[in-house]
Design a protein around this motif. Structure first.
Motif, PDB file in Angstrom:
ATOM      1  N   ASP A   1       0.882  -1.170   0.000  1.00 59.63           N
ATOM      2  CA  ASP A   1       0.000   0.000   0.000  1.00 59.63           C
ATOM      3  C   ASP A   1       0.914   1.212   0.000  1.00 59.63           C
ATOM      4  O   ASP A   1       1.342   1.688   1.047  1.00 59.63           O
ATOM      5  N   TYR A   2       1.246   1.714  -1.183  1.00 54.25           N
ATOM      6  CA  TYR A   2       2.357   2.663  -1.345  1.00 54.25           C
ATOM      7  C   TYR A   2       1.906   3.929  -2.039  1.00 54.25           C
ATOM      8  O   TYR A   2       1.112   3.881  -2.982  1.00 54.25           O
ATOM      9  N   GLY A   3       2.439   5.074  -1.589  1.00 59.98           N
ATOM     10  CA  GLY A   3       2.236   6.338  -2.277  1.00 59.98           C
ATOM     11  C   GLY A   3       1.370   7.303  -1.485  1.00 59.98           C
ATOM     12  O   GLY A   3       0.333   6.915  -0.939  1.00 59.98           O
ATOM     13  N   VAL A   4       1.795   8.562  -1.417  1.00 57.70           N
ATOM     14  CA  VAL A   4       1.070   9.551  -0.622  1.00 57.70           C
ATOM     15  C   VAL A   4      -0.318   9.819  -1.199  1.00 57.70           C
ATOM     16  O   VAL A   4      -1.231  10.217  -0.479  1.00 57.70           O
ATOM     17  N   SER A   5      -0.503   9.590  -2.497  1.00 58.64           N
ATOM     18  CA  SER A   5      -1.806   9.826  -3.125  1.00 58.64           C
ATOM     19  C   SER A   5      -2.611   8.544  -3.320  1.00 58.64           C
ATOM     20  O   SER A   5      -3.717   8.587  -3.867  1.00 58.64           O
ATOM     21  N   ASN A   6      -2.072   7.421  -2.861  1.00 60.98           N
ATOM     22  CA  ASN A   6      -2.727   6.126  -3.072  1.00 60.98           C
ATOM     23  C   ASN A   6      -3.874   5.944  -2.090  1.00 60.98           C
ATOM     24  O   ASN A   6      -3.667   5.845  -0.883  1.00 60.98           O
ATOM     25  N   ARG A   7      -5.090   5.874  -2.612  1.00 65.56           N
ATOM     26  CA  ARG A   7      -6.266   5.625  -1.785  1.00 65.56           C
ATOM     27  C   ARG A   7      -6.824   4.225  -2.020  1.00 65.56           C
ATOM     28  O   ARG A   7      -7.781   3.821  -1.370  1.00 65.56           O
ATOM     29  N   ALA A   8      -6.227   3.491  -2.940  1.00 68.27           N
ATOM     30  CA  ALA A   8      -6.774   2.190  -3.336  1.00 68.27           C
ATOM     31  C   ALA A   8      -6.088   1.016  -2.650  1.00 68.27           C
ATOM     32  O   ALA A   8      -6.599  -0.100  -2.679  1.00 68.27           O
ATOM     33  N   GLY A   9      -4.907   1.230  -2.054  1.00 62.58           N
ATOM     34  CA  GLY A   9      -4.170   0.134  -1.450  1.00 62.58           C
ATOM     35  C   GLY A   9      -3.490  -0.713  -2.511  1.00 62.58           C
ATOM     36  O   GLY A   9      -3.216  -0.250  -3.618  1.00 62.58           O
ATOM     37  N   GLU A  10      -3.205  -1.981  -2.166  1.00 63.35           N
ATOM     38  CA  GLU A  10      -2.582  -2.882  -3.143  1.00 63.35           C
ATOM     39  C   GLU A  10      -3.505  -3.105  -4.327  1.00 63.35           C
ATOM     40  O   GLU A  10      -4.723  -3.148  -4.200  1.00 63.35           O
TER      41      GLU A  10
ATOM     42  N   LEU B   1       0.719  15.037  -8.579  1.00 64.59           N
ATOM     43  CA  LEU B   1      -0.555  14.860  -9.272  1.00 64.59           C
ATOM     44  C   LEU B   1      -1.745  15.267  -8.418  1.00 64.59           C
ATOM     45  O   LEU B   1      -2.878  15.284  -8.903  1.00 64.59           O
ATOM     46  N   MET B   2      -1.492  15.607  -7.163  1.00 64.27           N
ATOM     47  CA  MET B   2      -2.581  15.934  -6.233  1.00 64.27           C
ATOM     48  C   MET B   2      -2.979  17.401  -6.358  1.00 64.27           C
ATOM     49  O   MET B   2      -2.136  18.270  -6.545  1.00 64.27           O
ATOM     50  N   GLN B   3      -4.286  17.662  -6.231  1.00 64.32           N
ATOM     51  CA  GLN B   3      -4.741  19.037  -6.133  1.00 64.32           C
ATOM     52  C   GLN B   3      -4.276  19.621  -4.800  1.00 64.32           C
ATOM     53  O   GLN B   3      -4.171  18.904  -3.803  1.00 64.32           O
ATOM     54  N   PRO B   4      -3.980  20.916  -4.749  1.00 70.60           N
ATOM     55  CA  PRO B   4      -3.443  21.510  -3.522  1.00 70.60           C
ATOM     56  C   PRO B   4      -4.259  21.206  -2.270  1.00 70.60           C
ATOM     57  O   PRO B   4      -3.694  20.930  -1.202  1.00 70.60           O
ATOM     58  N   ALA B   5      -5.578  21.223  -2.384  1.00 71.98           N
ATOM     59  CA  ALA B   5      -6.424  21.007  -1.206  1.00 71.98           C
ATOM     60  C   ALA B   5      -6.343  19.576  -0.683  1.00 71.98           C
ATOM     61  O   ALA B   5      -6.713  19.317   0.471  1.00 71.98           O
ATOM     62  N   MET B   6      -5.850  18.655  -1.507  1.00 72.09           N
ATOM     63  CA  MET B   6      -5.796  17.246  -1.117  1.00 72.09           C
ATOM     64  C   MET B   6      -4.451  16.861  -0.503  1.00 72.09           C
ATOM     65  O   MET B   6      -4.300  15.752  -0.003  1.00 72.09           O
ATOM     66  N   ARG B   7      -3.483  17.757  -0.520  1.00 70.13           N
ATOM     67  CA  ARG B   7      -2.172  17.428   0.024  1.00 70.13           C
ATOM     68  C   ARG B   7      -2.226  17.352   1.547  1.00 70.13           C
ATOM     69  O   ARG B   7      -2.885  18.172   2.193  1.00 70.13           O
ATOM     70  N   PRO B   8      -1.540  16.382   2.135  1.00 64.21           N
ATOM     71  CA  PRO B   8      -1.502  16.294   3.604  1.00 64.21           C
ATOM     72  C   PRO B   8      -0.945  17.574   4.233  1.00 64.21           C
ATOM     73  O   PRO B   8      -0.181  18.323   3.603  1.00 64.21           O
ATOM     74  N   ASP B   9      -1.315  17.811   5.483  1.00 62.18           N
ATOM     75  CA  ASP B   9      -0.912  19.025   6.186  1.00 62.18           C
ATOM     76  C   ASP B   9       0.607  19.204   6.234  1.00 62.18           C
ATOM     77  O   ASP B   9       1.104  20.335   6.303  1.00 62.18           O
ATOM     78  N   TYR B  10       1.335  18.090   6.218  1.00 60.88           N
ATOM     79  CA  TYR B  10       2.796  18.158   6.285  1.00 60.88           C
ATOM     80  C   TYR B  10       3.367  19.112   5.242  1.00 60.88           C
ATOM     81  O   TYR B  10       4.357  19.813   5.492  1.00 60.88           O
ATOM     82  N   PHE B  11       2.743  19.171   4.073  1.00 65.11           N
ATOM     83  CA  PHE B  11       3.310  19.935   2.956  1.00 65.11           C
ATOM     84  C   PHE B  11       3.016  21.433   3.037  1.00 65.11           C
ATOM     85  O   PHE B  11       3.487  22.192   2.189  1.00 65.11           O
ATOM     86  N   GLN B  12       2.282  21.862   4.054  1.00 68.78           N
ATOM     87  CA  GLN B  12       2.055  23.291   4.234  1.00 68.78           C
ATOM     88  C   GLN B  12       3.375  24.036   4.474  1.00 68.78           C
ATOM     89  O   GLN B  12       3.501  25.223   4.150  1.00 68.78           O
ATOM     90  N   ALA B  13       4.340  23.337   5.045  1.00 71.26           N
ATOM     91  CA  ALA B  13       5.651  23.954   5.291  1.00 71.26           C
ATOM     92  C   ALA B  13       6.398  24.264   3.995  1.00 71.26           C
ATOM     93  O   ALA B  13       7.388  25.006   4.016  1.00 71.26           O
TER      94      ALA B  13
END
Length: 281
Positions: free
Chosen positions: A13-22, A188-200
């Motif tokens: 289950d890999y990738g910051v944008s992966n919502r599907a799992g394996e 490939l992610m829209q800005p609003a979908m990025r995890p909070d970590y990337f606000q920095a």
């Protein structure tokens, strides 16, 4: 076709944008079938990719070239058994390329074992997967063979491009494969979908978001490819066949960026360009 198919999503289950799992079996079949149709001829896998080797071995992959990576931390005494295990799981008689997963695992005894496997015809090109240009300098200084190298490159991480290493590797006759073109899907992610970590890292990401806003994130990410003529294969990972279809369609109609524009997007902040440093969960 300079695209290659990465297989980490087949085993983890890999990738910051992966919502599907394996990737499930039916989708794996669909991805491989489409890859053939598109002319993708290379699979990239690794012993560290969970069940990826076993799952590939249970599907028909003999018509693909296959590049594998040894387990991180492997010892010289383990090499022969480890490669034999990979070949058994993959149901293949040989690997077309074999890389160390980490350059720091290299030592003369280990390469003695790898050279023997190469003489036996069990592996093709030998090389390493690297994470920073400094690793290549050290590798060559130590005199290790370098027939194939895999390295990261994307719109944010242009270290190998800007340092001249791609030209140098090409001059050495080394085959170059690029991974992380989408930076684990972050690009490939829209800005609003990025995890909070990337606000920095709002500033470099905003530069990317504002660059050619008429282009989709996928079109932007792939626009780096024409700037890297030295690269033989760009390894892309997908969870669905329709994702591979979209990548291939965009690849066929690339919008190359001008060199000065691309250079302006480059970022040297390790916390952004090195996924190993991310804290997203």
């Amino acid at each position: 076709m300079r695209l290659a198919l990465g297989t980490v999503q087949f085993g983890l289950d890999y990738g910051v944008s992966n919502r599907a799992g394996e990737v499930p079996d039916d989708e794996l079949d669909a991805i491989l079938t489409l890859a053939r149709k598109l002319g993708v001829d290379t699979l990239d896998t690794a012993q560290a990719y969970g069940k990826a080797e076993t799952r590939l071995g249970s599907h028909h992959t003999a018509d693909f070239q296959l590049v594998g990576k040894l387990a991180p931390g492997i010892q010289a005494t383990e090499v022969a058994t480890s490669v034999a295990g990979s070949l058994q799981r993959l149901a293949r008689p040989r690997l077309d390329g074999l890389l160390l997963h980490r350059s720091q695992d290299a030592n003369p005894a280990l390469f003695e074992q790898l050279a023997e496997l190469q003489r036996q015809g069990l592996v093709g090109k030998l090389g390493v997967s690297v994470y920073a240009p400094e690793e290549l300098a050290l590798w060559l200084a130590q005199g290790y063979p370098l027939e194939l190298v895999q390295l990261p490159a994307n719109l944010l991480d242009q270290r190998f491009l800007r340092s001249g290493w791609l030209d140098r590797l090409q001059a050495l006759g080394c085959e170059i494969h690029v991974r992380s073109l989408f930076l684990q899907g972050l690009l490939l992610m829209q800005p609003a979908m990025r995890p909070d970590y990337f606000q920095a890292f709002a500033r470099p990401l905003a530069r990317l978001d504002d660059w050619h806003p008429h282009l989709s994130p996928l079109q932007k990410a792939l626009s780096l490819i024409p700037a890297l003529p030295q690269v033989s294969r760009f390894v892309v990972g997908v969870c669905h066949a329709h994702e591979l279809a979209a990548i291939a369609s965009t690849y066929a109609h690339l919008h190359p960026g001008h060199d000065d524009e691309l250079a302006a997007l480059a970022c040297d902040e390790p916390g952004l360009i090195n996924p190993a440093m991310w804290r997203t969960s």
